[in-house]
Scaffold this motif. Sequence first.
Motif, mmCIF file in Angstrom:
data_model
loop_
_atom_site.group_PDB
_atom_site.id
_atom_site.type_symbol
_atom_site.label_atom_id
_atom_site.label_comp_id
_atom_site.label_asym_id
_atom_site.label_seq_id
_atom_site.Cartn_x
_atom_site.Cartn_y
_atom_site.Cartn_z
ATOM 1 N N ASN A 18 55.845 14.554 36.503
ATOM 2 C CA ASN A 18 54.443 14.230 36.749
ATOM 3 C C ASN A 18 53.650 13.976 35.473
ATOM 4 N N LEU A 19 54.333 13.957 34.340
ATOM 5 C CA LEU A 19 53.639 13.739 33.081
ATOM 6 C C LEU A 19 53.672 12.275 32.690
ATOM 7 N N THR A 20 52.613 11.842 32.070
ATOM 8 C CA THR A 20 52.565 10.483 31.552
ATOM 9 C C THR A 20 52.280 10.566 30.064
ATOM 10 N N VAL A 21 52.584 9.496 29.356
ATOM 11 C CA VAL A 21 52.373 9.501 27.914
ATOM 12 C C VAL A 21 50.889 9.490 27.560
ATOM 13 N N ASP A 22 50.051 9.166 28.520
ATOM 14 C CA ASP A 22 48.606 9.157 28.262
ATOM 15 C C ASP A 22 47.902 10.317 28.976
ATOM 16 N N MET A 23 48.574 11.473 29.051
ATOM 17 C CA MET A 23 47.980 12.643 29.708
ATOM 18 C C MET A 23 46.739 13.093 28.938
ATOM 19 N N ASP A 24 45.815 13.700 29.647
ATOM 20 C CA ASP A 24 44.600 14.171 28.982
ATOM 21 C C ASP A 24 44.918 15.390 28.124
ATOM 22 N N ILE A 25 43.991 15.751 27.273
ATOM 23 C CA ILE A 25 44.195 16.819 26.290
ATOM 24 C C ILE A 25 44.502 18.155 26.957
ATOM 25 N N ASP A 26 43.854 18.437 28.081
ATOM 26 C CA ASP A 26 44.105 19.702 28.771
ATOM 27 C C ASP A 26 45.511 19.761 29.354
ATOM 28 N N THR A 27 45.980 18.654 29.919
ATOM 29 C CA THR A 27 47.333 18.599 30.477
ATOM 30 C C THR A 27 48.352 18.730 29.366
ATOM 31 N N LYS A 28 48.116 18.043 28.254
ATOM 32 C CA LYS A 28 49.017 18.131 27.103
ATOM 33 C C LYS A 28 49.092 19.570 26.600
ATOM 34 N N GLN A 29 47.952 20.231 26.456
ATOM 35 C CA GLN A 29 47.949 21.607 25.957
ATOM 36 C C GLN A 29 48.628 22.558 26.939
ATOM 37 N N GLN A 30 48.440 22.339 28.228
ATOM 38 C CA GLN A 30 49.113 23.177 29.224
ATOM 39 C C GLN A 30 50.624 22.984 29.147
ATOM 40 N N PHE A 31 51.056 21.745 28.956
ATOM 41 C CA PHE A 31 52.484 21.463 28.822
ATOM 42 C C PHE A 31 53.051 22.182 27.600
ATOM 43 N N ILE A 32 52.349 22.119 26.487
ATOM 44 C CA ILE A 32 52.778 22.824 25.269
ATOM 45 C C ILE A 32 52.823 24.329 25.516
ATOM 46 N N ASN A 33 51.808 24.870 26.161
ATOM 47 C CA ASN A 33 51.785 26.303 26.477
ATOM 48 C C ASN A 33 52.969 26.699 27.360
ATOM 49 N N ASP A 34 53.319 25.837 28.317
ATOM 50 C CA ASP A 34 54.460 26.102 29.191
ATOM 51 C C ASP A 34 55.775 26.058 28.411
ATOM 52 N N ILE A 35 55.882 25.125 27.465
ATOM 53 C CA ILE A 35 57.084 25.067 26.619
ATOM 54 C C ILE A 35 57.202 26.355 25.808
ATOM 55 N N ILE A 36 56.105 26.787 25.220
ATOM 56 C CA ILE A 36 56.101 28.021 24.420
ATOM 57 C C ILE A 36 56.517 29.214 25.280
ATOM 58 N N ALA A 37 55.972 29.312 26.484
ATOM 59 C CA ALA A 37 56.328 30.413 27.387
ATOM 60 C C ALA A 37 57.811 30.357 27.744
ATOM 61 N N GLU A 38 58.323 29.167 27.970
ATOM 62 C CA GLU A 38 59.731 29.004 28.310
ATOM 63 C C GLU A 38 60.619 29.440 27.136
ATOM 64 N N CYS A 39 60.234 29.060 25.929
ATOM 65 C CA CYS A 39 60.997 29.457 24.735
ATOM 66 C C CYS A 39 61.005 30.971 24.570
ATOM 67 N N LYS A 40 59.870 31.593 24.754
ATOM 68 C CA LYS A 40 59.792 33.051 24.635
ATOM 69 C C LYS A 40 60.686 33.728 25.666
ATOM 70 N N SER A 41 60.713 33.186 26.867
ATOM 71 C CA SER A 41 61.550 33.740 27.927
ATOM 72 C C SER A 41 63.028 33.631 27.556
ATOM 73 N N VAL A 42 63.426 32.479 27.046
ATOM 74 C CA VAL A 42 64.821 32.277 26.631
ATOM 75 C C VAL A 42 65.194 33.259 25.529
ATOM 76 N N LEU A 43 64.300 33.428 24.543
ATOM 77 C CA LEU A 43 64.599 34.286 23.396
ATOM 78 C C LEU A 43 64.681 35.768 23.738
ATOM 79 N N GLU A 44 64.033 36.184 24.817
ATOM 80 C CA GLU A 44 64.104 37.592 25.215
ATOM 81 C C GLU A 44 65.537 38.030 25.468
ATOM 82 N N GLU A 45 66.305 37.181 26.145
ATOM 83 C CA GLU A 45 67.686 37.538 26.463
ATOM 84 C C GLU A 45 68.697 36.832 25.569
ATOM 85 N N ASN A 46 68.256 35.833 24.826
ATOM 86 C CA ASN A 46 69.163 35.053 23.987
ATOM 87 C C ASN A 46 68.524 34.803 22.624
ATOM 88 N N PRO A 47 68.404 35.841 21.807
ATOM 89 C CA PRO A 47 67.724 35.696 20.515
ATOM 90 C C PRO A 47 68.425 34.750 19.547
#
Length: 124
Positions: A18-47
């Motif tokens: 559902n993402l487009t290359v011209d997403m608004d700033i809020d959508t882009k920041q939410q996507f980045i926040n979700d990536i960060i959360a996903e990375c933290k989750s991965v690192l908890e069990e797989n440092p």
Amino acid sequence: RTQLNTISSTTMVLSTANLTVDMDIDTKQQFINDIIAECKSVLEENPGNRCAKYCLEYLNSEEGKNLDSKDVVTFYKCIKTGLENPDSSLGCYAMTPLDYSKFGGFFDKVIRDYHGDESGDKKH
């Protein structure tokens, strides 16, 4: 808001459908926040997951913070397999040769770590 798809009880994978290359700033920041959360989750069990480790550093660096929407989506495509396979120690791949320079702050650290070359003095 980006969508998370459950792969296992501990790993979430973001959907770029559902993402487009011209997403608004809020959508882009939410996507980045979700990536960060996903990375933290991965690192908890797989440092040892280099992809998640250096993704967190990269997205908090000046280079990472200055990515435009198109580049954020491309960057996610580069790291997606490393997050989908959390027990992987690497799992990130450039989509094109230009990605190594475009996302140099990320790939350089991953490659140096993988090859045990913190100083950058080794030659291949």
